[in-house]
Design a protein around this motif. Structure first.
Motif, PDB file in Angstrom:
ATOM      1  N   GLU A 108       0.841  -1.194   0.000  1.00 40.37           N
ATOM      2  CA  GLU A 108       0.000   0.000   0.000  1.00 40.37           C
ATOM      3  C   GLU A 108       0.880   1.249   0.000  1.00 40.37           C
ATOM      4  N   GLY A 109       0.469   2.247  -0.780  1.00 40.98           N
ATOM      5  CA  GLY A 109       1.283   3.447  -0.938  1.00 40.98           C
ATOM      6  C   GLY A 109       2.260   3.346  -2.090  1.00 40.98           C
ATOM      7  N   HIS A 110       2.222   2.226  -2.801  1.00 38.70           N
ATOM      8  CA  HIS A 110       3.088   2.008  -3.958  1.00 38.70           C
ATOM      9  C   HIS A 110       2.241   1.710  -5.198  1.00 38.70           C
ATOM     10  N   LEU A 111       2.843   1.921  -6.345  1.00 39.48           N
ATOM     11  CA  LEU A 111       2.284   1.453  -7.609  1.00 39.48           C
ATOM     12  C   LEU A 111       2.871   0.073  -7.873  1.00 39.48           C
ATOM     13  N   SER A 112       2.012  -0.926  -8.065  1.00 34.25           N
ATOM     14  CA  SER A 112       2.464  -2.290  -8.371  1.00 34.25           C
ATOM     15  C   SER A 112       2.247  -2.554  -9.855  1.00 34.25           C
ATOM     16  N   LEU A 113       3.279  -3.085 -10.524  1.00 36.73           N
ATOM     17  CA  LEU A 113       3.198  -3.344 -11.961  1.00 36.73           C
ATOM     18  C   LEU A 113       3.726  -4.739 -12.275  1.00 36.73           C
ATOM     19  N   PHE A 114       2.986  -5.450 -13.136  1.00 36.95           N
ATOM     20  CA  PHE A 114       3.346  -6.816 -13.496  1.00 36.95           C
ATOM     21  C   PHE A 114       3.126  -7.032 -14.992  1.00 36.95           C
ATOM     22  N   LEU A 115       3.913  -7.947 -15.563  1.00 35.11           N
ATOM     23  CA  LEU A 115       3.671  -8.431 -16.919  1.00 35.11           C
ATOM     24  C   LEU A 115       2.994  -9.785 -16.803  1.00 35.11           C
ATOM     25  N   MET A 116       1.829  -9.919 -17.429  1.00 37.75           N
ATOM     26  CA  MET A 116       1.049 -11.145 -17.346  1.00 37.75           C
ATOM     27  C   MET A 116       1.123 -11.913 -18.662  1.00 37.75           C
ATOM     28  N   HIS A 117       1.373 -13.227 -18.557  1.00 40.60           N
ATOM     29  CA  HIS A 117       1.347 -14.110 -19.727  1.00 40.60           C
ATOM     30  C   HIS A 117      -0.098 -14.548 -19.929  1.00 40.60           C
ATOM     31  N   GLU A 118      -0.765 -13.901 -20.865  1.00 38.64           N
ATOM     32  CA  GLU A 118      -2.216 -14.003 -20.976  1.00 38.64           C
ATOM     33  C   GLU A 118      -2.693 -15.375 -21.440  1.00 38.64           C
ATOM     34  N   ASN A 119      -1.985 -15.997 -22.390  1.00 37.99           N
ATOM     35  CA  ASN A 119      -2.490 -17.253 -22.967  1.00 37.99           C
ATOM     36  C   ASN A 119      -1.607 -18.444 -22.604  1.00 37.99           C
ATOM     37  N   HIS A 120      -1.130 -18.466 -21.354  1.00 42.92           N
ATOM     38  CA  HIS A 120      -0.253 -19.553 -20.910  1.00 42.92           C
ATOM     39  C   HIS A 120      -0.919 -20.917 -21.057  1.00 42.92           C
ATOM     40  N   ALA A 121      -2.208 -20.993 -20.762  1.00 40.23           N
ATOM     41  CA  ALA A 121      -2.913 -22.275 -20.852  1.00 40.23           C
ATOM     42  C   ALA A 121      -2.909 -22.819 -22.278  1.00 40.23           C
ATOM     43  N   LYS A 122      -2.835 -21.928 -23.261  1.00 35.63           N
ATOM     44  CA  LYS A 122      -2.868 -22.334 -24.663  1.00 35.63           C
ATOM     45  C   LYS A 122      -1.475 -22.575 -25.232  1.00 35.63           C
ATOM     46  N   THR A 123      -0.524 -21.707 -24.910  1.00 29.49           N
ATOM     47  CA  THR A 123       0.799 -21.773 -25.540  1.00 29.49           C
ATOM     48  C   THR A 123       1.864 -22.413 -24.661  1.00 29.49           C
ATOM     49  N   GLY A 124       1.586 -22.577 -23.364  1.00 30.67           N
ATOM     50  CA  GLY A 124       2.584 -23.146 -22.471  1.00 30.67           C
ATOM     51  C   GLY A 124       3.581 -22.103 -22.001  1.00 30.67           C
ATOM     52  N   ASP A 125       4.674 -22.579 -21.394  1.00 27.36           N
ATOM     53  CA  ASP A 125       5.669 -21.682 -20.817  1.00 27.36           C
ATOM     54  C   ASP A 125       6.320 -20.805 -21.885  1.00 27.36           C
ATOM     55  N   ALA A 126       6.790 -19.645 -21.449  1.00 24.37           N
ATOM     56  CA  ALA A 126       7.513 -18.729 -22.334  1.00 24.37           C
ATOM     57  C   ALA A 126       8.659 -18.101 -21.551  1.00 24.37           C
ATOM     58  N   THR A 127       9.796 -17.920 -22.222  1.00 23.02           N
ATOM     59  CA  THR A 127      10.937 -17.238 -21.617  1.00 23.02           C
ATOM     60  C   THR A 127      11.041 -15.844 -22.214  1.00 23.02           C
ATOM     61  N   ALA A 128      11.071 -14.836 -21.357  1.00 22.44           N
ATOM     62  CA  ALA A 128      11.057 -13.460 -21.844  1.00 22.44           C
ATOM     63  C   ALA A 128      11.935 -12.565 -20.990  1.00 22.44           C
ATOM     64  N   LYS A 129      12.506 -11.560 -21.640  1.00 22.54           N
ATOM     65  CA  LYS A 129      13.107 -10.426 -20.954  1.00 22.54           C
ATOM     66  C   LYS A 129      12.126  -9.273 -21.084  1.00 22.54           C
ATOM     67  N   PHE A 130      11.989  -8.482 -20.025  1.00 19.16           N
ATOM     68  CA  PHE A 130      11.084  -7.346 -20.155  1.00 19.16           C
ATOM     69  C   PHE A 130      11.511  -6.202 -19.254  1.00 19.16           C
ATOM     70  N   LYS A 131      11.102  -5.016 -19.657  1.00 22.48           N
ATOM     71  CA  LYS A 131      11.360  -3.799 -18.887  1.00 22.48           C
ATOM     72  C   LYS A 131      10.074  -2.999 -18.818  1.00 22.48           C
ATOM     73  N   ILE A 132       9.729  -2.559 -17.621  1.00 20.87           N
ATOM     74  CA  ILE A 132       8.554  -1.714 -17.426  1.00 20.87           C
ATOM     75  C   ILE A 132       9.028  -0.337 -16.977  1.00 20.87           C
ATOM     76  N   SER A 133       8.475   0.697 -17.608  1.00 27.39           N
ATOM     77  CA  SER A 133       8.896   2.071 -17.327  1.00 27.39           C
ATOM     78  C   SER A 133       7.684   2.959 -17.108  1.00 27.39           C
ATOM     79  N   VAL A 134       7.775   3.833 -16.113  1.00 24.39           N
ATOM     80  CA  VAL A 134       6.832   4.941 -15.977  1.00 24.39           C
ATOM     81  C   VAL A 134       7.410   6.098 -16.780  1.00 24.39           C
ATOM     82  N   LEU A 135       6.617   6.643 -17.705  1.00 20.61           N
ATOM     83  CA  LEU A 135       7.100   7.698 -18.591  1.00 20.61           C
ATOM     84  C   LEU A 135       6.825   9.079 -18.011  1.00 20.61           C
TER      85      LEU A 135
END
Length: 204
Positions: free
Chosen positions: A78-105
């Motif tokens: 609480e008092g923070h902004l929480s941000l996540f990247l969600m793998h939307e179709n995991h049930a269909k495509t299975g596991d995925a390996t990814a690099k990602f960066k999230i930025s507040v502009l």
């Protein structure tokens, strides 16, 4: 040395009928922008533990979403902004390996606060940061002008190894890649070009 230059050298040495193929590690990269309009109002509506989601966006054969908790995802956040990247179709495509960066502009469309994750394997839905940034650190003029929050997510997916024949079309693309751009972009023009090129969600 490019493949084209290598072939030219070998042909010059007498190997006139030589052909070629290339093996490379392939990646797919895609950005997505989530804009939260009326951030103050959204915070009032989305209590601690309540998320807002971007629309799905595709990168590397997988669908993804940005998940944003305007008041934190748990009591501890609480008092923070929480941000996540969600793998939307995991049930269909299975596991995925990814690099990602999230930025507040900021208002110049430049990353103000960034967090990066290297080579995360998504074996379930998502990954991110519950305490991405303190809400008190979001300046109304720099980051929330007109009460709008902009979050950029860059995702890179490992597509594995791929072998291709070196054809005339590939050679032409290689030369085009090496050529200098016909114009320069600086300052605001560059930011504007990047902004206009990226897909965006707008939440009211």
């Amino acid at each position: 040395m490019t493949t084209s230059a290598l072939l030219s050298a070998l042909r010059g040495a007498g190997r006139r009928q030589i052909t070629a193929s290339t093996v490379a590690a392939r990646q797919a990269t895609g950005p997505h922008v989530l804009r939260v309009d009326g951030f103050t109002r959204v915070r009032e509506k989305a209590a601690n533990g309540t998320a807002v989601l971007s629309s799905p966006f595709g990168v590397g054969g997988h669908d993804w979403r940005i998940m944003c908790y305007p008041n934190g995802d748990t009591e501890k956040a609480e008092g923070h902004l929480s941000l996540f990247l969600m793998h939307e179709n995991h049930a269909k495509t299975g596991d995925a390996t990814a690099k990602f960066k999230i930025s507040v502009l900021d208002q110049a469309c430049k990353p103000y606060w960034c967090r990066s994750q290297e080579e995360h394997r998504f074996v379930n839905q998502g990954w991110g940061w519950d305490k991405f940034i303190k809400l008190e650190d979001l300046d109304r003029e720099k980051h929330l002008k007109d009460d709008c929050l902009s979050v950029l997510c860059d995702v890179t997916i490992d597509l594995g190894l791929r072998t291709d024949d070196y054809t005339a079309e590939v050679a032409a693309a290689e030369q085009l890649k090496l050529a200098s751009p016909p114009f320069d972009l600086h300052g605001f023009a560059l930011s504007e070009a990047i902004w206009n090129k990226q897909a965006a969600d707008v939440m009211n």
